[in-house]
Design a protein around this motif. Structure first.
Motif, PDB file in Angstrom:
ATOM      1  N   VAL A  18       0.842  -1.199   0.000  1.00  0.00           N
ATOM      2  CA  VAL A  18       0.000   0.000   0.000  1.00  0.00           C
ATOM      3  C   VAL A  18       0.877   1.249   0.000  1.00  0.00           C
ATOM      4  CG1 VAL A  18      -1.829   1.233   1.205  1.00  0.00           C
ATOM      5  CG2 VAL A  18      -1.807  -1.242   1.236  1.00  0.00           C
ATOM      6  N   TRP A  19       1.958   1.203   0.782  1.00  0.00           N
ATOM      7  CA  TRP A  19       2.856   2.348   0.885  1.00  0.00           C
ATOM      8  C   TRP A  19       3.528   2.635  -0.462  1.00  0.00           C
ATOM      9  CZ3 TRP A  19       8.444   2.743   1.082  1.00  0.00           C
ATOM     10  CH2 TRP A  19       8.912   3.955   1.573  1.00  0.00           C
ATOM     11  N   TRP A  20       4.023   1.606  -1.106  1.00  0.00           N
ATOM     12  CA  TRP A  20       4.727   1.811  -2.385  1.00  0.00           C
ATOM     13  C   TRP A  20       3.791   2.313  -3.466  1.00  0.00           C
ATOM     14  CZ3 TRP A  20       9.537   2.630  -3.218  1.00  0.00           C
ATOM     15  CH2 TRP A  20      10.538   1.960  -2.520  1.00  0.00           C
ATOM     16  N   ILE A  21       2.619   1.690  -3.556  1.00  0.00           N
ATOM     17  CA  ILE A  21       1.754   2.085  -4.666  1.00  0.00           C
ATOM     18  C   ILE A  21       1.204   3.498  -4.439  1.00  0.00           C
ATOM     19  CG2 ILE A  21      -0.499   1.143  -3.952  1.00  0.00           C
ATOM     20  CD1 ILE A  21      -0.540   0.060  -6.925  1.00  0.00           C
ATOM     21  N   GLY A  22       1.005   3.829  -3.175  1.00  0.00           N
ATOM     22  CA  GLY A  22       0.540   5.180  -2.879  1.00  0.00           C
ATOM     23  C   GLY A  22       1.539   6.227  -3.328  1.00  0.00           C
ATOM     24  N   PHE A  69       8.693   3.142 -10.972  1.00  0.00           N
ATOM     25  CA  PHE A  69       9.508   2.290 -10.100  1.00  0.00           C
ATOM     26  C   PHE A  69       8.738   1.907  -8.837  1.00  0.00           C
ATOM     27  CE2 PHE A  69      13.151   4.851 -12.084  1.00  0.00           C
ATOM     28  CZ  PHE A  69      13.127   4.052 -13.202  1.00  0.00           C
ATOM     29  N   ALA A  70       7.963   2.868  -8.298  1.00  0.00           N
ATOM     30  CA  ALA A  70       7.204   2.559  -7.078  1.00  0.00           C
ATOM     31  C   ALA A  70       6.149   1.491  -7.358  1.00  0.00           C
ATOM     32  CB  ALA A  70       6.554   3.828  -6.522  1.00  0.00           C
ATOM     33  N   VAL A  71       5.506   1.579  -8.527  1.00  0.00           N
ATOM     34  CA  VAL A  71       4.480   0.574  -8.840  1.00  0.00           C
ATOM     35  C   VAL A  71       5.118  -0.798  -9.028  1.00  0.00           C
ATOM     36  CG1 VAL A  71       2.683  -0.092 -10.482  1.00  0.00           C
ATOM     37  CG2 VAL A  71       2.927   2.287  -9.836  1.00  0.00           C
ATOM     38  N   LEU A  72       6.325  -0.822  -9.588  1.00  0.00           N
ATOM     39  CA  LEU A  72       7.030  -2.102  -9.708  1.00  0.00           C
ATOM     40  C   LEU A  72       7.271  -2.722  -8.334  1.00  0.00           C
ATOM     41  CD1 LEU A  72       9.790  -1.543 -12.415  1.00  0.00           C
ATOM     42  CD2 LEU A  72       7.902  -3.171 -12.501  1.00  0.00           C
ATOM     43  N   MET A  73       7.746  -1.887  -7.394  1.00  0.00           N
ATOM     44  CA  MET A  73       8.010  -2.396  -6.043  1.00  0.00           C
ATOM     45  C   MET A  73       6.719  -2.882  -5.408  1.00  0.00           C
ATOM     46  SD  MET A  73      11.143  -2.077  -5.884  1.00  0.00           S
ATOM     47  CE  MET A  73      11.369  -1.865  -7.608  1.00  0.00           C
ATOM     48  N   ALA A  74       5.644  -2.091  -5.615  1.00  0.00           N
ATOM     49  CA  ALA A  74       4.355  -2.446  -5.009  1.00  0.00           C
ATOM     50  C   ALA A  74       3.845  -3.762  -5.585  1.00  0.00           C
ATOM     51  CB  ALA A  74       3.339  -1.329  -5.264  1.00  0.00           C
ATOM     52  N   GLY A  75       3.867  -3.870  -6.909  1.00  0.00           N
ATOM     53  CA  GLY A  75       3.283  -5.035  -7.560  1.00  0.00           C
ATOM     54  C   GLY A  75       3.968  -6.326  -7.166  1.00  0.00           C
ATOM     55  N   LEU A 124      -5.504  -7.024  -8.908  1.00  0.00           N
ATOM     56  CA  LEU A 124      -4.679  -7.538  -9.995  1.00  0.00           C
ATOM     57  C   LEU A 124      -4.915  -6.689 -11.247  1.00  0.00           C
ATOM     58  CD1 LEU A 124      -2.940  -9.887 -11.297  1.00  0.00           C
ATOM     59  CD2 LEU A 124      -5.143 -10.705 -12.116  1.00  0.00           C
ATOM     60  N   PHE A 125      -6.182  -6.447 -11.563  1.00  0.00           N
ATOM     61  CA  PHE A 125      -6.492  -5.648 -12.753  1.00  0.00           C
ATOM     62  C   PHE A 125      -6.027  -4.210 -12.571  1.00  0.00           C
ATOM     63  CE2 PHE A 125      -9.439  -7.822 -15.826  1.00  0.00           C
ATOM     64  CZ  PHE A 125      -9.165  -9.092 -15.369  1.00  0.00           C
ATOM     65  N   ALA A 126      -6.267  -3.664 -11.381  1.00  0.00           N
ATOM     66  CA  ALA A 126      -5.918  -2.258 -11.150  1.00  0.00           C
ATOM     67  C   ALA A 126      -4.413  -2.048 -11.244  1.00  0.00           C
ATOM     68  CB  ALA A 126      -6.437  -1.818  -9.780  1.00  0.00           C
ATOM     69  N   VAL A 127      -3.644  -2.889 -10.546  1.00  0.00           N
ATOM     70  CA  VAL A 127      -2.206  -2.658 -10.499  1.00  0.00           C
ATOM     71  C   VAL A 127      -1.558  -2.936 -11.851  1.00  0.00           C
ATOM     72  CG1 VAL A 127      -0.037  -3.317  -9.408  1.00  0.00           C
ATOM     73  CG2 VAL A 127      -2.069  -3.060  -8.035  1.00  0.00           C
ATOM     74  N   SER A 128      -1.989  -3.991 -12.535  1.00  0.00           N
ATOM     75  CA  SER A 128      -1.332  -4.257 -13.819  1.00  0.00           C
ATOM     76  C   SER A 128      -1.713  -3.190 -14.853  1.00  0.00           C
ATOM     77  CB  SER A 128      -1.631  -5.668 -14.314  1.00  0.00           C
ATOM     78  OG  SER A 128      -2.983  -5.971 -14.165  1.00  0.00           O
ATOM     79  N   ALA A 141      14.154  -3.358   3.013  1.00  0.00           N
ATOM     80  CA  ALA A 141      15.376  -2.600   2.669  1.00  0.00           C
ATOM     81  C   ALA A 141      15.775  -2.873   1.224  1.00  0.00           C
ATOM     82  CB  ALA A 141      16.509  -2.984   3.620  1.00  0.00           C
ATOM     83  N   GLY A 142      15.612  -4.130   0.813  1.00  0.00           N
ATOM     84  CA  GLY A 142      15.958  -4.495  -0.558  1.00  0.00           C
ATOM     85  C   GLY A 142      15.110  -3.763  -1.586  1.00  0.00           C
ATOM     86  N   THR A 143      13.800  -3.632  -1.301  1.00  0.00           N
ATOM     87  CA  THR A 143      12.968  -2.928  -2.284  1.00  0.00           C
ATOM     88  C   THR A 143      13.346  -1.449  -2.342  1.00  0.00           C
ATOM     89  OG1 THR A 143      11.231  -2.631  -0.640  1.00  0.00           O
ATOM     90  CG2 THR A 143      10.962  -4.465  -2.156  1.00  0.00           C
ATOM     91  N   ILE A 144      13.677  -0.862  -1.190  1.00  0.00           N
ATOM     92  CA  ILE A 144      14.103   0.544  -1.222  1.00  0.00           C
ATOM     93  C   ILE A 144      15.382   0.663  -2.046  1.00  0.00           C
ATOM     94  CG2 ILE A 144      14.936   2.475   0.181  1.00  0.00           C
ATOM     95  CD1 ILE A 144      13.049   1.549   2.383  1.00  0.00           C
ATOM     96  N   GLY A 145      16.315  -0.284  -1.830  1.00  0.00           N
ATOM     97  CA  GLY A 145      17.554  -0.271  -2.599  1.00  0.00           C
ATOM     98  C   GLY A 145      17.300  -0.433  -4.079  1.00  0.00           C
ATOM     99  N   LEU A 146      16.406  -1.333  -4.438  1.00  0.00           N
ATOM    100  CA  LEU A 146      16.107  -1.564  -5.852  1.00  0.00           C
ATOM    101  C   LEU A 146      15.466  -0.327  -6.478  1.00  0.00           C
ATOM    102  CD1 LEU A 146      15.996  -3.533  -8.221  1.00  0.00           C
ATOM    103  CD2 LEU A 146      13.851  -4.412  -7.336  1.00  0.00           C
ATOM    104  N   PHE A 147      14.582   0.318  -5.721  1.00  0.00           N
ATOM    105  CA  PHE A 147      13.949   1.551  -6.204  1.00  0.00           C
ATOM    106  C   PHE A 147      15.011   2.606  -6.494  1.00  0.00           C
ATOM    107  CE2 PHE A 147      12.302   5.786  -5.202  1.00  0.00           C
ATOM    108  CZ  PHE A 147      11.187   5.853  -6.015  1.00  0.00           C
ATOM    109  N   LEU A 148      15.931   2.793  -5.546  1.00  0.00           N
ATOM    110  CA  LEU A 148      16.968   3.813  -5.742  1.00  0.00           C
ATOM    111  C   LEU A 148      17.918   3.420  -6.872  1.00  0.00           C
ATOM    112  CD1 LEU A 148      17.735   4.638  -2.012  1.00  0.00           C
ATOM    113  CD2 LEU A 148      16.468   6.032  -3.638  1.00  0.00           C
ATOM    114  N   PHE A 149      18.180   2.146  -6.985  1.00  0.00           N
ATOM    115  CA  PHE A 149      19.038   1.620  -8.043  1.00  0.00           C
ATOM    116  C   PHE A 149      18.445   1.965  -9.419  1.00  0.00           C
ATOM    117  CE2 PHE A 149      20.311  -1.956 -10.813  1.00  0.00           C
ATOM    118  CZ  PHE A 149      21.685  -1.979 -10.595  1.00  0.00           C
ATOM    119  N   LEU A 150      17.153   1.698  -9.572  1.00  0.00           N
ATOM    120  CA  LEU A 150      16.483   2.011 -10.837  1.00  0.00           C
ATOM    121  C   LEU A 150      16.472   3.518 -11.071  1.00  0.00           C
ATOM    122  CD1 LEU A 150      13.480  -0.469 -10.551  1.00  0.00           C
ATOM    123  CD2 LEU A 150      15.380  -0.604 -12.162  1.00  0.00           C
TER     124      LEU A 150
END
Lengths: 449, 180
Positions: free
Chosen positions: A80-84, A117-123, A160-164, A413-422
């Motif tokens: 919820v946090w990432w997609i928001g 990038f945030a939606v990728l992390m959320a999904g 599923l429909f909304a996020v994709s 922590a990994g998703t935050i790192g991946l977000f910043l990496f992207l």
């Protein structure tokens, strides 16, 4: 210009100057050493993310702290946090385009990248949270040998429909907006292979009047569709909670409450990114103090709307007279997770009150601190809403607390790192400010003045 | 009447700014030229209108995509959950249109966006990896600070000498004849 009198782009001398300043960053990156250090640090967290995912796949969701009656935990609150976070990027880009806010032209690009990038992390989170993530495609209605179909009365299917859809539309909107600037980089590039890569990505864009007209019509239509899309996506997210009968979740307030909280969080993150990028790359002439001032006001306004949500969510619980609703409210205020409730109030309601004053909004470090607090506050809020709705079930015998395990934290922590990496890759490879839209705004501004 | 074809057989005139380009387009239209095209670093307000170019198909295509996605989505969900694989959940209606509305709306948005973007690229003749214009002198400045006007050589009024002179009078800073 729909904003106030003084010029936003007064500091930019000419179109060519704006163009050079921005295309220079991907073509002749100014701080290679610092970039590589940041790349290595975020790259380490990408590895942390990878290990956490592999371990999860190997051992199952038991590596997390989840149990009955809290089976959701970090996986859903972080989702919820990432997609928001993503929603503010779409709104800055689409809504402010539709209502003709020229200042948006220098911040929409990185806001859109943040969205993607945030939606990728959320999904990723709900899929990882499935007991058997490799079967996630069972959620998709495809003709199968089991001769069953998914159940569309469930909010899980809506999501599923909304996020994709949101991911596809965000990527396309970002890319379509990027094509003219990719052409710009292609035209400035000297080395042949660089020219070829950007040339292919620019799809042969020539900037003809007919191209632009069709592009504009298509871009506006996409923007017009993206705004209600954002509302539907996060309403769908909130219905994951509100459709259930859990006390503390089962409320008609939830869709609006969640959408506003998401936008609030997103504006805070856009503020963090805007301040970071302009400080690192010296882009003060394009991301001006006026922009930060406006972002400060947006954080304040959406924050107050979210505060209204806190107030009425609590009022609703009390006014219902339902002992379980009231019990959940008391748990939120004074229970085992009270720290997350009070952190939410402190960060999301109290701290933002400083933004009423222009002198405060103009202090970059203060604005940055408040935006960081809000980003954390919204994370605490999502955690609080999720856990307090679950940990004290209807039956006292099944009460149990949820505490995130090491693997919960490492994946987060990994998703935050991946977000910043992207994001680092984006900054390094793509014009991070929309060149042609800045030029367009400059022309309108000068024609008006 | 002849239509503008994107074949690169044209006289290219460079201008320093958008206003000069707009003035030149208006003047050439008045003279009777019809095969004209502008090239600009950003969408210039009024240029498409000055060229008498209208784009009415895209909104309709978007609408068709939306109707297809929305109605088709609703129909699909009804077929899946009410007809082909009905599950009775506590006696609630099988054709639960209110529950289907959200995923059907997502499909509406998805198909509208896909069709309008696809149609935009198709009408624009993109993707196209090479184009004769890319060989023109200084064409790369179109993405920075140059505003170009192309006069099609198939235009009945076209005359290399006379058209060139007219463009220079209108403030062109550079001229180039392109063969297809």
């Amino acid at each position: 210009m729909a904003t106030t009198g003084d010029s936003i782009f007064a500091g930019v001398r000419s179109y060519a100057a704006a163009d050079r300043k921005i295309t220079r960053i991907p073509l002749h990156y100014p701080y290679p050493k610092r970039w590589w250090i940041a790349f290595a640090v975020t790259g380490f967290f990408v590895l942390v993310w990878l290990v956490s995912v592999v371990w999860l796949f190997w051992r199952g969701v038991g590596v997390w702290g989840i149990q009955m009656p809290v089976p959701w935990g970090f996986a859903i609150s972080n989702y919820v946090w990432w997609i928001g976070m993503g929603h503010a990027g779409t709104l800055i880009s689409a809504l402010f385009l539709l209502i003709n806010q020229g200042w948006r032209n220098s911040i929409n690009r990185f806001a859109e990248a943040m969205t993607v990038f945030a939606v990728l992390m959320a999904g990723m989170y709900p899929i990882l949270h499935l007991g058997r993530p490799w079967l996630f495609y069972w959620l998709i209605p495809y003709p199968n040998t089991m001769t069953v179909w998914p159940q569309f009365k469930s909010p899980l299917e809506w999501d599923l429909f909304a996020v994709s859809t949101y991911l596809i539309v965000s990527v396309l909107f970002f890319y379509i907006g990027l094509i003219p600037d990719l052409a710009s980089v292609r035209d400035r590039a000297r080395r042949r292979w660089v020219k070829m890569i950007y040339g292919v990505l620019a799809l042969g864009w020539r900037g003809s009047a007919r191209h632009w007209k069709r592009w504009q019509v298509a871009y506006w239509i996409c923007a017009g569709l993206a705004v209600p899309l954002v509302v539907s996506v996060h309403s769908g997210v909130s219905l994951l909670f509100a459709v259930g009968l859990e006390p503390g979740w089962h409320s008609t307030l939830f869709p609006a409450y969640f959408v506003l909280g998401a936008v609030f969080e997103g504006f805070a993150v856009v503020t963090l990114i805007a301040i970071s990028l302009r400080t690192i790359f010296g882009l003060e002439v394009m991301v001006t103090d006026r922009h930060l001032d406006i972002l400060g006001k947006l954080v304040l306004a959406t924050g107050l709307m979210t505060a209204y949500g806190y107030l009425f969510d609590s009022f609703h619980a009390w006014y219902s007279g339902d002992p379980y609703e009231r019990g959940t409210l008391m748990d939120r205020l004074f229970g085992g997770y009270a720290w997350s409730f009070w952190a939410t109030i402190l960060c999301n309601v109290v701290a933002i009150q400083l933004l009423w004053f222009e002198s405060m909004r103009r202090r970059t470090w203060l604005l940055f601190t408040i935006a960081a607090l809000v980003t954390f506050g919204m994370w605490a809020e999502r955690f609080m809403l999720l856990v307090t709705g679950l940990y004290r079930d209807f039956l006292t015998s099944s009460w149990q607390s949820y505490w995130p395990s090491f693997w919960d934290w490492s994946l987060f922590a990994g998703t935050i790192g991946l977000f910043l990496f992207l994001f680092l890759l984006f900054v390094r490879l793509v014009p991070m400010i929309s060149i042609f839209e800045v030029a367009e705004a400059m022309r309108e501004e000068r024609a008006d003045g | 009447m002849a239509e503008w074809t994107d074949d690169g057989a044209c006289l290219l005139a460079h201008f320093d700014n958008a206003d000069d380009l707009l003035r030149a387009v208006t003047r050439l239209r008045e003279e009777g030229y019809r095969l004209l095209e502008g090239y600009t670093p950003f969408p210039v307000d009024g240029l498409a209108e000055a060229l008498h170019f209208e784009e009415r198909r895209l909104p309709r295509i978007a609408l068709m995509g939306a109707v297809f996605g929305g109605a088709g989505g609703m129909l699909m969900l009804w077929y899946l959950n009410a007809y082909d694989f009905p599950i009775n959940v506590g006696g609630r209606p099988l054709d639960a249109w209110a529950a289907f509305a959200l995923p059907a709306f997502e499909m509406l948005v998805l198909f509208a966006v896909l069709s309008v973007i696809g149609a935009m690229l198709w009408f624009n003749g993109l993707p196209r990896l090479h184009h004769p214009l890319f060989d023109a002198r200084g064409f790369e400045r179109v993405s920075s600070d140059r505003f170009l006007l192309a006069v099609g050589r198939a235009d009945p009024l076209f005359d290399a000498e006379r058209s060139g002179r007219l463009l220079e009078e209108l403030g062109a800073v550079d001229l180039e004849m392109l063969a297809p």
